[in-house]
Design a protein around this motif. Structure first.
Motif, short mmCIF file in Angstrom:
data_model
loop_
_atom_site.label_atom_id
_atom_site.label_comp_id
_atom_site.label_asym_id
_atom_site.label_seq_id
_atom_site.Cartn_x
_atom_site.Cartn_y
_atom_site.Cartn_z
N UNK A 1 -14.77 36.98 -17.27
CA UNK A 1 -15.08 38.23 -16.63
C UNK A 1 -15.07 39.29 -17.79
N UNK A 2 -14.24 38.88 -18.81
CA UNK A 2 -13.84 39.93 -19.77
C UNK A 2 -15.00 39.69 -21.11
N UNK B 1 -11.45 43.24 -28.48
CA UNK B 1 -10.75 43.82 -27.50
C UNK B 1 -10.32 42.69 -26.28
N UNK B 2 -10.94 41.48 -26.52
CA UNK B 2 -10.88 40.49 -25.46
C UNK B 2 -9.83 39.85 -25.58
N UNK B 3 -9.16 39.33 -24.65
CA UNK B 3 -7.91 38.35 -24.54
C UNK B 3 -8.41 37.05 -23.54
N UNK B 4 -7.66 36.08 -23.75
CA UNK B 4 -7.75 34.95 -22.86
C UNK B 4 -6.40 34.03 -22.84
N UNK B 5 -6.41 33.30 -21.57
CA UNK B 5 -4.94 32.32 -21.61
C UNK B 5 -5.64 31.10 -21.12
N UNK B 6 -5.89 30.35 -21.90
CA UNK B 6 -6.38 28.97 -21.26
C UNK B 6 -5.16 28.02 -20.87
N UNK B 7 -5.43 27.64 -19.82
CA UNK B 7 -4.19 26.58 -19.28
C UNK B 7 -4.19 25.19 -20.11
N UNK B 8 -3.42 24.89 -20.63
CA UNK B 8 -3.13 23.49 -21.41
C UNK B 8 -2.12 22.53 -20.70
N UNK C 1 -11.89 23.07 -19.07
CA UNK C 1 -11.25 24.50 -19.38
C UNK C 1 -10.88 25.30 -17.81
N UNK C 2 -9.80 25.93 -18.12
CA UNK C 2 -9.27 26.53 -16.84
C UNK C 2 -8.26 27.65 -17.32
N UNK C 3 -8.98 29.08 -17.11
CA UNK C 3 -8.03 30.18 -17.43
C UNK C 3 -7.55 30.80 -16.07
N UNK C 4 -7.26 30.16 -15.00
CA UNK C 4 -6.64 30.61 -13.60
C UNK C 4 -7.64 31.36 -12.95
N UNK C 5 -9.11 31.53 -13.54
CA UNK C 5 -10.12 32.34 -12.53
C UNK C 5 -11.35 31.47 -12.76
N UNK C 6 -11.61 30.94 -13.75
CA UNK C 6 -12.84 29.84 -13.81
C UNK C 6 -12.42 28.45 -14.22
N UNK C 7 -13.20 27.44 -14.05
CA UNK C 7 -12.71 26.11 -14.35
C UNK C 7 -14.19 25.43 -14.51
N UNK C 8 -14.06 24.62 -15.71
CA UNK C 8 -15.61 24.12 -16.09
C UNK C 8 -14.99 22.75 -16.73
N UNK C 9 -15.61 21.51 -16.26
CA UNK C 9 -15.21 20.41 -16.97
C UNK C 9 -16.24 20.23 -18.35
N UNK C 10 -15.89 19.67 -19.30
CA UNK C 10 -16.29 19.62 -20.54
C UNK C 10 -17.70 18.51 -20.66
#
Length: 284
Positions: A149-150, A189-196, A161-170
């Protein structure tokens, strides 16, 4: 209160040469590689000078691990003893499981222009080191890409990949080490918090620009690798824009004994690999 993954160490790659004289940067690898478990090595190559890459990587052996080559720019042709032939080009990935043994070559299919990309070595558990070898040639159109989104572009090479808003299998899923491999393109100016997953070893390699990591007081410049703790939240942000590789995997916690292109669990297994190669039985 948010608990961030700790920055355990920051590494600077060293100039190196491999194959028939290809110039590259060894981001990590060699003595002390246990701290990167399940990963064994990361090389970055990039040049617009043909003399730096034109000799390529003539036929050579591997045993006991996987190689993942991610090409940003340029064209490289793969051939191996199993009869596989593949063209690796910008945006594409070659995922090769050497296992019991593979003999292959990677040769430039260009005489000028930029050749740029990365090769990652991923260990195999002892139970799989002598399984049959395999090879995947993954073209760019088969590697999922998404935009958050940003405005952050994410290339999802392996894992989920999962950032809490979008998920995608590799494009690739692997057992045991459960690797996550993402190429993140952050605009200014962007930031991201991938879930691991907790317990996974996490590495962040900045290859363009500069980033800030949640919980770390210093910014991380280009050509630096960050080794992170195994639990907590990861937040990456960039004031001016950056491109980074995020690599994570489940440690194997097994002995690592390496001799050149062979990685096993014991010295005896290395000696067997050398005998097998000498006697033309490495791939039998």
């Amino acid at each position: 209160m948010t608990t961030f993954r700790k920055v355990l160490s920051i590494h600077t790659g060293q100039p190196a040469s491999d194959g028939a004289g290809v110039k590259l940067t060894r981001v990590f690898g060699g003595p002390g590689v246990e701290q990167f478990d399940p990963f064994l090595m990361l090389d970055e190559f990039g040049s617009d000078q043909p003399d730096d890459y034109i000799a390529g990587f003539p036929p050579h052996p591997h045993r006991g691990f996987e190689t993942v080559t991610y090409m940003l720019e340029g064209r490289m042709r793969h051939e191996d003893h199993m009869g596989n032939v593949g063209l690796l080009q910008g945006g594409g990935v070659q995922w090769m499981t050497a296992a019991r043994g593979i003999i292959h070559s990677e040769m430039p299919e260009q005489e000028q222009g930029v050749m740029r990309g990365f090769q990652l070595w991923l260990n195999l558990p002892g139970k799989n080191k002598l399984m049959d070898a395999s090879y995947q040639d993954i073209q760019p159109e088969h590697i999922p890409r998404l935009t958050t989104a940003n405005g952050i572009e994410v290339v999802v090479i392996a894992g989920q990949f999962d950032d809490g808003q979008m998920q995608q299998a590799g494009a690739v899923q692997r057992p045991d080490t459960e690797p996550q491999y993402f190429d993140l393109h952050l605009p200014a100016g962007a930031s991201i918090s991938p879930r691991l997953p907790d317990g996974h070893r996490a590495l962040l390699y900045v290859y363009e620009g500069e980033v800030a990591i949640g919980g770390c007081p210093q910014t991380v410049a280009a050509s630096r690798l960050v080794r992170l703790g195994e639990d907590g939240e990861l937040r990456i942000e960039s004031a001016a824009g950056a491109r980074v590789l995020l690599i994570a995997g489940k440690p194997l916690h097994e002995p690592i004994v390496q001799y050149g292109p062979f990685v096993m669990n014991s010295r005896e297994e290395i000696e067997q690999a050398l005998r097998d190669f000498r006697d033309d039985r490495l791939t039998a």
